[in-house]
Design a protein around this motif. Structure first.
Motif, PDB file in Angstrom:
ATOM      1  N   PHE A  35      -7.952 -33.175  77.394  1.00 35.16           N
ATOM      2  CA  PHE A  35      -8.738 -34.035  77.272  1.00 35.16           C
ATOM      3  C   PHE A  35      -7.843 -35.145  76.397  1.00 35.16           C
ATOM      4  O   PHE A  35      -7.395 -34.611  75.396  1.00 35.16           O
ATOM      5  N   THR A  36      -7.928 -36.278  76.624  1.00 33.40           N
ATOM      6  CA  THR A  36      -7.248 -37.348  75.925  1.00 33.40           C
ATOM      7  C   THR A  36      -8.512 -38.358  75.333  1.00 33.40           C
ATOM      8  O   THR A  36      -9.004 -38.825  76.108  1.00 33.40           O
ATOM      9  N   PHE A  37      -8.309 -38.283  74.043  1.00 31.16           N
ATOM     10  CA  PHE A  37      -9.386 -39.184  73.330  1.00 31.16           C
ATOM     11  C   PHE A  37      -8.761 -40.144  72.685  1.00 31.16           C
ATOM     12  O   PHE A  37      -8.059 -40.228  71.620  1.00 31.16           O
ATOM     13  N   ASN A  38      -8.882 -41.569  73.118  1.00 27.18           N
ATOM     14  CA  ASN A  38      -8.395 -42.348  72.826  1.00 27.18           C
ATOM     15  C   ASN A  38      -9.236 -43.058  71.658  1.00 27.18           C
ATOM     16  O   ASN A  38     -10.402 -42.928  71.433  1.00 27.18           O
ATOM     17  N   LYS A  39      -8.417 -43.697  70.741  1.00 29.02           N
ATOM     18  CA  LYS A  39      -9.030 -44.402  69.402  1.00 29.02           C
ATOM     19  C   LYS A  39      -9.746 -43.214  68.606  1.00 29.02           C
ATOM     20  O   LYS A  39     -10.626 -43.548  67.979  1.00 29.02           O
ATOM     21  N   GLU A  40      -9.175 -42.138  68.579  1.00 28.71           N
ATOM     22  CA  GLU A  40      -9.681 -40.895  67.656  1.00 28.71           C
ATOM     23  C   GLU A  40      -8.596 -40.370  67.081  1.00 28.71           C
ATOM     24  O   GLU A  40      -7.188 -40.558  67.329  1.00 28.71           O
ATOM     25  N   ASP A  41      -8.982 -39.778  65.605  1.00 32.37           N
ATOM     26  CA  ASP A  41      -7.872 -38.934  65.137  1.00 32.37           C
ATOM     27  C   ASP A  41      -8.063 -37.731  64.507  1.00 32.37           C
ATOM     28  O   ASP A  41      -9.007 -36.856  65.247  1.00 32.37           O
ATOM     29  N   HIS A  42      -7.631 -36.974  63.553  1.00 31.28           N
ATOM     30  CA  HIS A  42      -8.007 -35.881  63.335  1.00 31.28           C
ATOM     31  C   HIS A  42      -9.191 -35.360  62.767  1.00 31.28           C
ATOM     32  O   HIS A  42      -9.782 -34.314  63.081  1.00 31.28           O
ATOM     33  N   LEU A  69       1.186 -43.400  64.742  1.00 33.08           N
ATOM     34  CA  LEU A  69       1.103 -44.434  65.242  1.00 33.08           C
ATOM     35  C   LEU A  69       0.224 -44.796  66.339  1.00 33.08           C
ATOM     36  O   LEU A  69      -0.152 -46.037  66.756  1.00 33.08           O
ATOM     37  N   ILE A  70       0.043 -43.856  66.900  1.00 28.98           N
ATOM     38  CA  ILE A  70      -0.685 -43.746  68.507  1.00 28.98           C
ATOM     39  C   ILE A  70      -1.885 -43.257  68.198  1.00 28.98           C
ATOM     40  O   ILE A  70      -2.159 -42.039  67.674  1.00 28.98           O
ATOM     41  N   ASN A  71      -3.114 -44.293  68.186  1.00 27.12           N
ATOM     42  CA  ASN A  71      -4.618 -43.769  67.944  1.00 27.12           C
ATOM     43  C   ASN A  71      -5.117 -42.836  69.189  1.00 27.12           C
ATOM     44  O   ASN A  71      -5.872 -43.397  69.738  1.00 27.12           O
ATOM     45  N   SER A  72      -4.565 -41.676  69.555  1.00 28.05           N
ATOM     46  CA  SER A  72      -5.215 -40.827  70.373  1.00 28.05           C
ATOM     47  C   SER A  72      -4.884 -39.599  70.157  1.00 28.05           C
ATOM     48  O   SER A  72      -3.781 -39.259  69.386  1.00 28.05           O
ATOM     49  N   LEU A  73      -5.767 -38.321  70.659  1.00 29.52           N
ATOM     50  CA  LEU A  73      -5.493 -36.848  70.481  1.00 29.52           C
ATOM     51  C   LEU A  73      -5.719 -36.518  71.705  1.00 29.52           C
ATOM     52  O   LEU A  73      -6.283 -36.969  72.584  1.00 29.52           O
ATOM     53  N   LYS A  74      -4.871 -35.447  71.937  1.00 27.30           N
ATOM     54  CA  LYS A  74      -4.899 -34.553  73.187  1.00 27.30           C
ATOM     55  C   LYS A  74      -5.378 -33.371  72.749  1.00 27.30           C
ATOM     56  O   LYS A  74      -4.839 -32.719  71.976  1.00 27.30           O
ATOM     57  N   MET A  75      -6.468 -32.835  73.336  1.00 30.82           N
ATOM     58  CA  MET A  75      -7.153 -31.548  73.466  1.00 30.82           C
ATOM     59  C   MET A  75      -6.911 -30.621  74.413  1.00 30.82           C
ATOM     60  O   MET A  75      -7.250 -31.066  75.393  1.00 30.82           O
TER      61      MET A  75
END
Length: 129
Positions: A35-42, A69-75
């Motif tokens: 899952f890629t959540f855009n505009k999310e962080d830790h 510097l990229i505001n996304s996370l990969k879960m």
């Protein structure tokens, strides 16, 4: 100035079709996907990962931030059973987190009301003396 707009860190660029969540099933690992959540962080990543790990159907849950510097996370999520998809366990985890958030808000409001009542009584007693 050579800095991105501050709002670019948390607002989706809907004009260019940016979506909040993207799902890619794994081609190598069974019952898994990313899952890629855009505009999310830790904050969201760690909350969701911990909630997923509470589910007995989840075999693995982990996340990474591609770059600071990229505001996304990969879960990445892998389930332990073939009849339960990663999409289902993530949806359940998000529903559980939403319920916990509502419960926390209600508890806070009750505690704040009780505190205001006690403070009001103390204030009235203090002025009468």
């Amino acid at each position: 100035m050579n800095a991105p707009e501050r709002t670019a860190a948390f607002l989706l660029d809907e004009d260019n079709g940016e979506q909040k969540v993207l799902y890619t099933p794994s081609t190598k690992v069974p019952n898994a996907g990313t899952f890629t959540f855009n505009k999310e962080d830790h904050t969201v990543g760690n909350l969701l990962r911990m909630q997923l790990l509470l589910d007995s159907n989840v075999h693995f849950a982990g996340y990474m931030m591609p770059h600071p510097l990229i505001n996304s996370l990969k879960m990445t999520v892998q389930t332990s059973a073939t009849h339960i998809a990663p999409l289902d366990v993530v949806k359940n985890a998000l529903d559980d987190l939403q319920s916990e958030t509502v419960s926390l808000g209600e508890s806070f409001e009750r505690g704040l009301s009780e505190w205001h009542e006690k403070e009001g009584e103390r204030g009235r007693r203090g002025t009468e003396l």
